[in-house]
Enzyme design. Structure first.
Site, PDB file in Angstrom:
ATOM      1  N   ASN A   9       0.875  -1.177   0.000  1.00 26.88           N
ATOM      2  CA  ASN A   9       0.000   0.000   0.000  1.00 26.88           C
ATOM      3  C   ASN A   9       0.909   1.223   0.000  1.00 26.88           C
ATOM      4  O   ASN A   9       1.502   1.550   1.026  1.00 26.88           O
ATOM      5  CB  ASN A   9      -0.880  -0.058   1.267  1.00 26.88           C
ATOM      6  N   LYS A  11       0.203   4.285  -0.269  1.00 27.09           N
ATOM      7  CA  LYS A  11      -0.407   5.466   0.371  1.00 27.09           C
ATOM      8  C   LYS A  11      -0.153   6.729  -0.462  1.00 27.09           C
ATOM      9  O   LYS A  11      -0.069   6.648  -1.690  1.00 27.09           O
ATOM     10  CB  LYS A  11       0.087   5.599   1.819  1.00 27.09           C
ATOM     11  N   HIS A  94      -9.518   1.234   5.115  1.00 27.23           N
ATOM     12  CA  HIS A  94      -8.238   1.404   5.802  1.00 27.23           C
ATOM     13  C   HIS A  94      -8.432   2.324   7.008  1.00 27.23           C
ATOM     14  O   HIS A  94      -9.246   3.255   6.955  1.00 27.23           O
ATOM     15  CB  HIS A  94      -7.199   1.994   4.834  1.00 27.23           C
ATOM     16  N   GLU A  96      -6.812   4.698   8.094  1.00 27.27           N
ATOM     17  CA  GLU A  96      -6.612   6.128   7.801  1.00 27.27           C
ATOM     18  C   GLU A  96      -7.869   6.716   7.160  1.00 27.27           C
ATOM     19  O   GLU A  96      -8.198   7.882   7.382  1.00 27.27           O
ATOM     20  CB  GLU A  96      -5.368   6.310   6.913  1.00 27.27           C
ATOM     21  N   GLU A 166      -5.341  -4.958  10.659  1.00 30.88           N
ATOM     22  CA  GLU A 166      -4.305  -3.952  10.880  1.00 30.88           C
ATOM     23  C   GLU A 166      -4.585  -3.239  12.202  1.00 30.88           C
ATOM     24  O   GLU A 166      -5.401  -2.296  12.233  1.00 30.88           O
ATOM     25  CB  GLU A 166      -4.301  -2.927   9.747  1.00 30.88           C
ATOM     26  N   GLY A 172       2.516   2.157  10.848  1.00 28.66           N
ATOM     27  CA  GLY A 172       3.483   3.240  10.673  1.00 28.66           C
ATOM     28  C   GLY A 172       4.200   3.644  11.953  1.00 28.66           C
ATOM     29  O   GLY A 172       4.844   4.681  12.019  1.00 28.66           O
ATOM     30  N   SER A 212       3.420  -2.188  10.380  1.00 24.74           N
ATOM     31  CA  SER A 212       4.872  -2.278  10.557  1.00 24.74           C
ATOM     32  C   SER A 212       5.440  -3.651  10.206  1.00 24.74           C
ATOM     33  O   SER A 212       6.382  -4.135  10.838  1.00 24.74           O
ATOM     34  CB  SER A 212       5.268  -1.862  11.972  1.00 24.74           C
TER      35      SER A 212
HETATM   36  P1  PGA Z   1       2.823   0.229   7.662  1.00 22.58           P
HETATM   37  O1  PGA Z   1       1.350   0.430   7.019  1.00 22.58           O
HETATM   38  O2  PGA Z   1       3.373  -1.033   7.065  1.00 22.58           O
HETATM   39  O3  PGA Z   1       3.578   1.444   7.253  1.00 22.58           O
HETATM   40  O4  PGA Z   1       2.638   0.116   9.143  1.00 22.58           O
HETATM   41  C1  PGA Z   1       0.497  -0.648   6.816  1.00 22.58           C
HETATM   42  C2  PGA Z   1      -0.815  -0.150   6.253  1.00 22.58           C
HETATM   43  O5  PGA Z   1      -1.314   0.873   6.752  1.00 22.58           O
HETATM   44  O6  PGA Z   1      -1.381  -0.730   5.321  1.00 22.58           O
END
Ligand code: PGA
Length: 250
Positions: A9, A11, A94, A96, A166, A172, A212
């Site tokens: 992803n 982003k 997601h 976010e 997640e 992140g 992560s």
């Molecule tokens: P990350 O993000 O690997 O940077 O933690 C995962 C995601 O939000 O899909």
């Protein structure tokens, strides 16, 4: 036997030139991979990246989609537009999108149904906040998001749904759920799908872990019986950090 599914992803990162460059280097390296591999660039890069992928097993994903098909929705992108540029899979719900853009389970469910009606595959993201985990509510929250996200989705359509667990506090942040903690939620999510649909539906369901995930922890996470893949953010932005995850079992 479930096939592992590793998804990047990207982003809101990478310009068209950078995205095409990364896609090209992944295409070169991902040839006879036994797993499914996906990259999800942002909207402005989808068309250019799709032109790099023919002949490659790498799937093209989008990171979001409008809940309506067409019309007066300034700033939104329709399922028809995604299909037009060759998108096969769409990431929905997601955290976010849920937390920054206030997407509710109802909105996410509308998007899930629309994407499935149009023949796309869906990665439905679910996960608890730190507060919810500390209150012992992780499984309850995840299962409620699954039930609401899949409302009125048929068993036939479910075969085109992947769930990505997640934990919000792990995205992140560099903090990963322990393989055991993730496994516990994955097993509960699978059981929930078994209850909502059928044991076979649950058995066939791909459940990715996200938060992560990196080259150092992927193997251990993927060794868990109910972890079937990864949804990778930060570590998917460079070939040298993404490929070792794709090749976690080599
Ligand atoms: P990350 O993000 O690997 O940077 O933690 C995962 C995601 O939000 O899909």
């Amino acid at each position: 036997m479930r096939k592992s599914f590793i998804a990047g992803n990207w982003k809101m990162n990478l310009t068209v030139t950078q995205a095409v460059e990364l896609a090209k280097s992944l295409v070169k390296s991902v040839k006879d991979c036994p797993h499914r591999v996906l990259i999800a660039p942002n909207f402005t890069c989808l068309d250019a990246v799709s032109k790099v992928l023919p002949g490659s097993p790498i799937l093209l994903g989008a990171q979001n989609m409008a809940f309506a098909e067409t019309g007066a929705y300034t700033g939104e992108t329709s399922v028809l537009m995604l299909k037009d540029v060759g998108v096969q899979v769409v990431i929905l719900g997601h955290s976010e999108r849920r937390s920054i853009y206030n997407e509710t389970d109802e909105i996410i469910n509308k998007k899930v149904k629309l994407a499935l009606t149009h023949g796309l595959e869906v990665i439905l993201c679910v996960g608890e906040t730190l507060e919810e985990r500390e209150a012992g509510r992780a499984i309850e929250v995840v299962n409620a998001q699954i039930e609401a996200g899949l409302k009125d989705v048929t068993a036939e359509e479910l075969s085109r749904v992947v769930i990505a667990y997640e934990p919000v506090w792990a995205i992140g942040t560099g903090k990963t759920a322990t393989p055991q903690d993730a496994q516990e939620v994955h097993a509960a999510a699978r059981a929930k799908v078994g209850e909502l649909y059928c044991p076979k539906c649950a058995e066939n369901l791909i459940i990715q872990y996200g938060g992560s995930m990196n080259a150092g922890n992927a193997k251990e996470l993927m060794a868990m019986p109910d972890i079937d893949g990864g949804l990778i953010g930060g570590a998917s932005l460079k070939a040298e950090t993404f490929l070792p995850i794709v090749n976690y079992d080599k």
